[in-house]
Design an enzyme around this catalytic site. Structure first.
Site, PDB file in Angstrom:
ATOM      1  N   GLU A   1      -1.834   0.011  -1.274  1.00 44.78           N
ATOM      2  CA  GLU A   1      -1.950   0.321   0.160  1.00 44.78           C
ATOM      3  C   GLU A   1      -3.391   0.531   0.622  1.00 44.78           C
ATOM      4  OE1 GLU A   1       0.718   3.612   0.776  1.00 44.78           O
ATOM      5  OE2 GLU A   1       2.460   2.486   0.093  1.00 44.78           O
TER       6      GLU A   1
ATOM      7  N   GLU B   1       9.457  -2.338  -4.191  1.00 45.77           N
ATOM      8  CA  GLU B   1      10.029  -1.067  -3.721  1.00 45.77           C
ATOM      9  C   GLU B   1      11.159  -1.325  -2.727  1.00 45.77           C
ATOM     10  OE1 GLU B   1       6.988   1.732  -2.467  1.00 45.77           O
ATOM     11  OE2 GLU B   1       5.511   0.894  -3.858  1.00 45.77           O
TER      12      GLU B   1
END
Length: 332
Positions: A134, A241
């Site tokens: 991220e 995820e």
């Protein structure tokens, strides 16, 4: 546990690994179930920086060891998550002895020691690492997320981290991992970042598409375009995820005790379509991991609405297959 229910991972044996995010409590209560349906596991939190390295000269590997030992004993692959992230990193990493800001040299030395120790501990036991997580900003006018890593090390912290991880375990696949990865603007930022890393010679072997989606979006076209764009870099793709929330992100309702019939039907259709798409790109996608095992536990029970139950997976709260399970089983 019913023996008539086919193994989810076995049904995709010719396509890609099927994984689940786990924590140590699950291994004790649901270990047999996990071993039947998943051939890859990711530590949901227990390999993150603050979990394994809370103080500069202290490592706490008990939970991570338990997950790796569980997997290795059963022939299950392990994805390592994560080495460099702006969250769940202890403050000491960025401070000098007097509490001031750490120098670039000090931080690089600490980062190398962390990666050498953590990646080295599980060398040849973890098949893939999310090296950087991220690092891209969601706002359209910015590219890199403003983090202490970026401010104190500069943009080359990503190259440094990938090189360090590769040195620590030359056989591990190394991934850049991010969310909102199907949004066209962010997709291009991720593409350009990874292309730049590759141009600089960084050992980036893949892109992790987190897949925190819902039953309404993103569109199948957006998912397909993202897969094709990232695959054009000639790197592996992992869905890292995956969960399909039954709520839109902006939906704040808290009154449901179970999904509505409409939610359940939308989720079934979405899972069927998404796994059909994944299978279509199985030469690029080599692992698909759910961010949980079954509906009895999901981080979405506390995000974005704290304490609201969600039902994002293909197994229900009793570990029984939902209709969405039967929609995706046997697609190989």
């Amino acid at each position: 546990m019913s023996t008539e229910i086919p193994s989810l991972s076995a049904s995709y044996a010719n396509s890609f690994k099927i994984g689940a995010a786990v924590h140590t409590r699950m291994l004790q209560t649901e270990g047999e179930f996990i071993a039947k349906h998943y051939n890859s596991v990711t530590a949901e939190n227990q390999m993150k920086f603050e979990e394994v390295h809370p103080r500069e000269h202290e490592y706490t590997f008990e939970a991570a060891d338990e997950i790796v030992d569980f997997a290795v004993a059963r022939g299950i692959g392990v994805r390592g998550h994560t080495l460099v992230w702006h969250n769940q990193t202890p403050a000491w990493m960025f401070e000098d002895a007097s509490g001031g800001t750490a120098s670039r040299e000090m931080m690089l030395s600490r980062l190398k020691q962390h990666i050498d120790t953590v990646v080295g501990r599980y060398k040849d036991q973890i098949y893939a690492w999310d090296v950087v997580n991220e690092a891209i900003e969601d706002k359209t006018d910015l590219i890199m997320r403003d983090t202490k890593w970026l401010r104190l090390l500069g943009e080359d912290y990503l190259v440094q981290a990938f090189n360090m991880a590769h040195e620590a375990d030359p056989n591990a696949l190394l991934f850049y991992n991010d969310y909102n990865e199907t949004d066209p603007v962010k997709r291009e930022k991720i593409y350009n970042l990874v292309r730049s890393l590759l141009d600089q010679g960084a050992p980036v072997h893949g892109i992790g598409m987190q897949g925190h989606w819902n039953i309404h979006g993103p569109s199948m076209d957006e998912i397909r375009q993202a897969i094709e764009r990232y695959a054009s870099l000639d790197v592996q793709l992992h869905v890292t995820e995956l969960d399909l929330s039954v709520f839109r992100h902006e939906d704040q309702r808290t009154d449901l005790t179970e999904p509505t019939a409409e939610m359940a039907e939308l989720q079934q259709k979405r899972y069927e379509d998404i796994f059909g798409l994944f299978r279509e790109y199985r030469s690029n996608i080599t692992s698909v991991t759910f961010w949980g095992v079954a509906d009895n536990y999901t981080w979405l029970d506390n995000f974005p609405v704290r304490g609201r139950k969600n039902w994002p997976f293909v197994f229900d709260t009793e570990l029984q297959p939902k209709d969405s399970f039967w929609r995706i089983i046997g697609q190989d």
